[in-house]
Motif scaffolding. Structure first.
Motif, PDB file in Angstrom:
ATOM      1  N   VAL A  63       1.202  -1.189   0.104  1.00 52.37           N
ATOM      2  CA  VAL A  63      -0.455  -0.351   0.044  1.00 52.37           C
ATOM      3  C   VAL A  63       0.939   0.987   0.270  1.00 52.37           C
ATOM      4  O   VAL A  63       1.338   1.569   0.476  1.00 52.37           O
ATOM      5  N   ASN A  64       0.748   2.259  -1.508  1.00 49.57           N
ATOM      6  CA  ASN A  64       1.495   3.423  -0.935  1.00 49.57           C
ATOM      7  C   ASN A  64       1.018   4.087  -0.491  1.00 49.57           C
ATOM      8  O   ASN A  64      -0.663   4.509   0.103  1.00 49.57           O
ATOM      9  N   ASP A  65       1.998   5.169   0.496  1.00 50.64           N
ATOM     10  CA  ASP A  65       1.424   6.638   1.294  1.00 50.64           C
ATOM     11  C   ASP A  65       1.953   7.567   0.419  1.00 50.64           C
ATOM     12  O   ASP A  65       1.906   8.686   1.650  1.00 50.64           O
ATOM     13  N   THR A  66       2.410   7.950  -0.835  1.00 51.25           N
ATOM     14  CA  THR A  66       3.269   8.715  -1.297  1.00 51.25           C
ATOM     15  C   THR A  66       1.845  10.274  -0.816  1.00 51.25           C
ATOM     16  O   THR A  66       2.499  11.456  -0.947  1.00 51.25           O
TER      17      THR A  66
ATOM     18  N   ILE B 171       1.406  10.425  11.072  1.00 52.68           N
ATOM     19  CA  ILE B 171       1.693   9.258  11.737  1.00 52.68           C
ATOM     20  C   ILE B 171       0.986   8.640  11.648  1.00 52.68           C
ATOM     21  O   ILE B 171       0.090   7.059  10.821  1.00 52.68           O
ATOM     22  N   ALA B 172      -0.078   8.471  12.447  1.00 56.34           N
ATOM     23  CA  ALA B 172      -1.121   8.159  12.998  1.00 56.34           C
ATOM     24  C   ALA B 172      -2.813   7.247  11.976  1.00 56.34           C
ATOM     25  O   ALA B 172      -2.923   6.636  12.168  1.00 56.34           O
TER      26      ALA B 172
ATOM     27  N   MET C  96      -5.527   4.995   7.616  1.00 52.04           N
ATOM     28  CA  MET C  96      -5.744   5.057   6.046  1.00 52.04           C
ATOM     29  C   MET C  96      -5.322   3.864   5.702  1.00 52.04           C
ATOM     30  O   MET C  96      -6.360   2.778   4.512  1.00 52.04           O
ATOM     31  N   MET C  97      -3.764   3.407   5.380  1.00 54.96           N
ATOM     32  CA  MET C  97      -3.423   2.361   4.415  1.00 54.96           C
ATOM     33  C   MET C  97      -3.430   0.925   5.457  1.00 54.96           C
ATOM     34  O   MET C  97      -4.366   0.604   4.722  1.00 54.96           O
ATOM     35  N   ALA C  98      -4.169   1.053   6.794  1.00 55.88           N
ATOM     36  CA  ALA C  98      -4.558  -0.313   6.920  1.00 55.88           C
ATOM     37  C   ALA C  98      -6.259  -0.939   6.970  1.00 55.88           C
ATOM     38  O   ALA C  98      -6.508  -1.895   6.060  1.00 55.88           O
ATOM     39  N   ASP C  99      -7.282   0.593   6.163  1.00 51.72           N
ATOM     40  CA  ASP C  99      -8.426   0.490   6.181  1.00 51.72           C
ATOM     41  C   ASP C  99      -8.489  -0.069   4.888  1.00 51.72           C
ATOM     42  O   ASP C  99      -9.195  -1.103   3.937  1.00 51.72           O
TER      43      ASP C  99
ATOM     44  N   LYS D 286       8.178   7.612   4.073  1.00 51.38           N
ATOM     45  CA  LYS D 286       7.204   6.911   3.573  1.00 51.38           C
ATOM     46  C   LYS D 286       7.503   5.823   4.210  1.00 51.38           C
ATOM     47  O   LYS D 286       8.265   5.312   5.089  1.00 51.38           O
ATOM     48  N   ARG D 287       5.875   5.108   5.098  1.00 48.88           N
ATOM     49  CA  ARG D 287       6.187   4.407   5.752  1.00 48.88           C
ATOM     50  C   ARG D 287       5.151   2.701   5.037  1.00 48.88           C
ATOM     51  O   ARG D 287       3.671   2.480   4.908  1.00 48.88           O
TER      52      ARG D 287
END
Length: 379
Positions: free
Chosen positions: A291-294, A300-301, A306-309, A351-352
């Motif tokens: 899952v990209n977080d760009t 962070i939280a 959002m990535m998890a969902d 990025k994470r």
């Protein structure tokens, strides 16, 4: 993924893949991973699934990362080490050492091994010598002789150790939905893809043969999905021996300005797409999940949730399909993910993208994957 991503990916190999990511990201803490309870593969096995990850040969030098791999993974795929520009960067010279190191680790830890990739039908990822080679007055015969040697060498070298191969990767142009024009199609002919699968079946009859591509459920993939369906239908009508379709599953792709949400997925269109594929009799592999977080907020939280969902929703949908047999993350931790350095955030925030963070601690995305596996129907 896009040409830009893949061009940068190819260029990174001189730096050693994920090993370069480690040095580029600065010093990584030596804190031990938090590994309690059953790992992801142990949970997957209870549902008749397997969970694994891509790994680079450089990552084999990171013992704490390997603790994570042993805990969570039942299968591996080499990130780059079985691609032609690594194995045969020089004409006539096979270099298996980097790929062999990954296979050896998998065997030592009782993990299955997937192969990626025999024929990556993209000119930009061919070794320089091949682009410059004169294939003579009968280019089809010359290319067929070369591919016959290459596929035979790869499949026999890993006979008995790699049980599933991405035989062909990304042969559909996402901009047009049509097969790509490449050195392979121009010298051999447009039937080179069919030929590759038939050759693979002849050399390795007990190996799972997979076509792999990166269309996804987000807007902008419509032509790509249409082209994939036409390709897969053609394979069946011509009796091309393909066992499974690899859905790469790179979510939230692309660059651009930060937005508040991920693109709304085209759920109905995506489900119709997958329904057609399984209706043709193909099994499914989620072959490169991340899952990209760009483009989402920097906090962070907020970002992690959002990535998890988003990732969890995709897996919930896909694991409803009992044709899915395996999920492979494209890297398990932030500092071992290609997304750490590709499509950088315009705000400069690091990025994470991983299931684990730089301190080897599980993140919300990890628990979303865990939940999706627990909730998956048995198969």
């Amino acid at each position: 993924m896009s040409t830009t991503r893949r061009q940068v990916l190819a260029g990174s190999l001189a730096l050693g893949g994920s090993a370069a990511l480690l040095s580029a990201c600065g010093t990584v803490t030596s804190e031990a991973p938090t590994l309690s309870g059953p790992g992801l593969n142990a949970i997957a096995k209870t549902k008749g699934l397997r969970f694994g990850t891509a790994i680079s040969s450089g990552a084999l030098k990171d013992p704490r990362y390997l603790d994570i791999i042993r805990h969570d993974c039942g299968s591996l795929v080499a990130e780059n080490e079985h691609k032609i520009y690594v194995v045969q960067g020089q004409e006539g010279l096979y270099q298996f050492d980097r790929g062999d190191a990954i296979v050896d680790f998998a065997q030592a830890n009782d993990m299955a091994m997937r192969g990626h990739v025999l024929l990556w039908n993209r000119d930009e990822f061919l070794p320089g010598w091949m682009k410059d080679k004169d294939f003579g007055d009968n280019p089809r015969a010359a290319m067929e002789a070369y591919l016959d040697d290459y596929l035979t060498a790869m499949l026999t070298h890993y006979q008995g150790t790699i049980k599933s191969w991405d035989v062909v990767n990304e042969t559909i142009d996402p901009a047009t939905g049509l097969p790509r024009e490449t050195l392979f199609t121009q010298t051999f002919g447009p039937d080179v893809v069919d030929w590759a699968f038939r050759k693979a079946r002849a050399v390795a009859p007990d190996t799972q043969l997979v076509y792999n591509d990166y269309m996804i459920w987000e807007p902008g993939n419509e032509k790509h999905r249409t082209g994939i369906l036409k390709l897969l239908e053609g394979f069946r009508s011509r009796d091309v021996p393909i066992d499974a379709f690899g859905i790469q599953s790179h979510l939230g792709t692309g660059d651009g300005s930060v937005r508040n949400t991920y693109p709304d997925p085209q759920r109905r269109e995506w489900r119709n797409f997958v329904d057609e594929i399984v209706g043709m009799g193909y099994d499914l592999i989620l072959s490169e999940f991340d899952v990209n977080d760009t483009r989402i907020p920097a906090d962070i939280a907020t970002r992690d949730q959002m990535m998890a969902d988003y990732g969890g929703a995709f897996l919930d949908m896909m694991l409803d399909y009992k044709e899915v047999s395996e999920i492979l993350a494209w890297g398990m931790a932030d500092h071992h993910s290609w997304l750490r350095t590709w499509w950088p955030r315009e705000d400069g925030v690091i990025k994470r993208p991983g299931l684990y963070d730089d301190k080897y601690q599980p993140k919300p995305l990890y628990y979303a994957v865990q939940k999706a596996l627990k909730n998956a129907p048995s198969r």
